[in-house]
Design a protein around this motif. Sequence first.
Motif, mmCIF file in Angstrom:
data_model
loop_
_atom_site.group_PDB
_atom_site.id
_atom_site.type_symbol
_atom_site.label_atom_id
_atom_site.label_comp_id
_atom_site.label_asym_id
_atom_site.label_seq_id
_atom_site.Cartn_x
_atom_site.Cartn_y
_atom_site.Cartn_z
ATOM 1 N N ARG A 155 -28.548 26.160 77.762
ATOM 2 C CA ARG A 155 -28.952 25.573 76.472
ATOM 3 C C ARG A 155 -27.919 25.863 75.390
ATOM 4 N N GLU A 156 -27.378 27.067 75.385
ATOM 5 C CA GLU A 156 -26.357 27.404 74.392
ATOM 6 C C GLU A 156 -25.083 26.588 74.613
ATOM 7 N N VAL A 157 -24.675 26.431 75.874
ATOM 8 C CA VAL A 157 -23.488 25.645 76.186
ATOM 9 C C VAL A 157 -23.705 24.186 75.780
ATOM 10 N N GLY A 158 -24.906 23.670 76.037
ATOM 11 C CA GLY A 158 -25.230 22.304 75.621
ATOM 12 C C GLY A 158 -25.168 22.147 74.113
ATOM 13 N N ALA A 159 -25.699 23.112 73.389
ATOM 14 C CA ALA A 159 -25.659 23.062 71.925
ATOM 15 C C ALA A 159 -24.216 23.130 71.421
ATOM 16 N N GLY A 160 -23.395 23.978 72.033
ATOM 17 C CA GLY A 160 -21.995 24.074 71.646
ATOM 18 C C GLY A 160 -21.237 22.789 71.933
ATOM 19 N N ALA A 161 -21.534 22.164 73.072
ATOM 20 C CA ALA A 161 -20.874 20.902 73.423
ATOM 21 C C ALA A 161 -21.277 19.800 72.450
ATOM 22 N N ARG A 162 -22.562 19.731 72.117
ATOM 23 C CA ARG A 162 -23.014 18.725 71.145
ATOM 24 C C ARG A 162 -22.334 18.932 69.795
ATOM 25 N N HIS A 163 -22.212 20.194 69.382
ATOM 26 C CA HIS A 163 -21.546 20.491 68.113
ATOM 27 C C HIS A 163 -20.078 20.058 68.155
ATOM 28 N N LEU A 164 -19.406 20.328 69.257
ATOM 29 C CA LEU A 164 -17.996 19.967 69.384
ATOM 30 C C LEU A 164 -17.814 18.451 69.422
ATOM 31 N N LEU A 165 -18.755 17.740 70.026
ATOM 32 C CA LEU A 165 -18.682 16.274 70.018
ATOM 33 C C LEU A 165 -18.869 15.725 68.603
ATOM 34 N N ALA A 166 -19.777 16.346 67.849
ATOM 35 C CA ALA A 166 -20.021 15.900 66.474
ATOM 36 C C ALA A 166 -18.874 16.276 65.546
ATOM 37 N N ASP A 167 -18.220 17.405 65.820
ATOM 38 C CA ASP A 167 -17.120 17.881 64.976
ATOM 39 C C ASP A 167 -15.974 18.353 65.863
ATOM 40 N N PRO A 168 -15.114 17.424 66.334
ATOM 41 C CA PRO A 168 -14.023 17.793 67.242
ATOM 42 C C PRO A 168 -13.049 18.822 66.668
ATOM 43 N N ALA A 169 -13.023 18.976 65.363
ATOM 44 C CA ALA A 169 -12.115 19.943 64.742
ATOM 45 C C ALA A 169 -12.777 21.304 64.535
ATOM 46 N N ALA A 170 -13.962 21.505 65.117
ATOM 47 C CA ALA A 170 -14.680 22.772 64.939
ATOM 48 C C ALA A 170 -13.834 23.939 65.423
ATOM 49 N N ASP A 171 -13.869 25.037 64.673
ATOM 50 C CA ASP A 171 -13.108 26.222 65.063
ATOM 51 C C ASP A 171 -13.956 27.108 65.976
ATOM 52 N N LEU A 172 -13.338 28.155 66.474
ATOM 53 C CA LEU A 172 -14.002 29.050 67.416
ATOM 54 C C LEU A 172 -15.263 29.662 66.822
ATOM 55 N N GLU A 173 -15.214 30.054 65.572
ATOM 56 C CA GLU A 173 -16.377 30.672 64.937
ATOM 57 C C GLU A 173 -17.569 29.718 64.906
ATOM 58 N N ALA A 174 -17.325 28.447 64.628
ATOM 59 C CA ALA A 174 -18.408 27.455 64.595
ATOM 60 C C ALA A 174 -19.005 27.256 65.982
ATOM 61 N N ILE A 175 -18.160 27.248 67.004
ATOM 62 C CA ILE A 175 -18.667 27.086 68.370
ATOM 63 C C ILE A 175 -19.422 28.334 68.809
ATOM 64 N N MET A 176 -18.913 29.510 68.432
ATOM 65 C CA MET A 176 -19.587 30.759 68.811
ATOM 66 C C MET A 176 -20.937 30.928 68.118
ATOM 67 N N ALA A 177 -21.198 30.171 67.072
ATOM 68 C CA ALA A 177 -22.527 30.182 66.467
ATOM 69 C C ALA A 177 -23.550 29.609 67.444
ATOM 70 N N HIS A 178 -23.098 28.736 68.335
ATOM 71 C CA HIS A 178 -23.975 28.130 69.339
ATOM 72 C C HIS A 178 -23.903 28.865 70.676
ATOM 73 N N ILE A 179 -22.736 29.397 71.008
ATOM 74 C CA ILE A 179 -22.525 30.111 72.278
ATOM 75 C C ILE A 179 -22.054 31.525 71.928
ATOM 76 N N PRO A 180 -22.992 32.424 71.609
ATOM 77 C CA PRO A 180 -22.590 33.740 71.113
ATOM 78 C C PRO A 180 -21.926 34.641 72.155
ATOM 79 N N GLY A 181 -22.186 34.413 73.427
ATOM 80 C CA GLY A 181 -21.572 35.270 74.440
ATOM 81 C C GLY A 181 -22.132 34.972 75.806
ATOM 82 N N PRO A 182 -21.671 35.685 76.810
ATOM 83 C CA PRO A 182 -22.141 35.439 78.177
ATOM 84 C C PRO A 182 -23.601 35.812 78.350
ATOM 85 N N ASP A 183 -24.197 35.229 79.360
ATOM 86 C CA ASP A 183 -25.583 35.461 79.707
ATOM 87 C C ASP A 183 -25.579 36.075 81.107
ATOM 88 N N LEU A 184 -25.508 37.378 81.180
ATOM 89 C CA LEU A 184 -25.399 38.068 82.460
ATOM 90 C C LEU A 184 -26.789 38.207 83.079
#
Length: 109
Positions: A67-96
Amino acid sequence: YTEARMAPAALALTADLDEGTVDFIPNYDNQLQQPAVRPAAYPNLLVNGTTGIAVGMATNMAPHNLREVGAGARHLLADPAADLEAIMAHIPGPDLPSGGRIVGHVPHA
């Protein structure tokens, strides 16, 4: 070679190959054609993680929440110039899945 039936998630990795989405190249013995790259509707490497070694270098990619990866991908599609911090708001880290500790991690400033 063994014939196998793929699970629905694996079928998503090969969806639309017959729609001209990628170039095809000859296989190992020039008898068949195979995709030059494997397009995927499902972010398999990010969600499942992977481990590998080649040319003396190793990689370990931790799995991430679908779900986090999907949210990050949707954000990147909406804003292709998104920086790492904006993407990490959706994908905060690994899910071990079995728990774990990331050693040597330097927090993002």
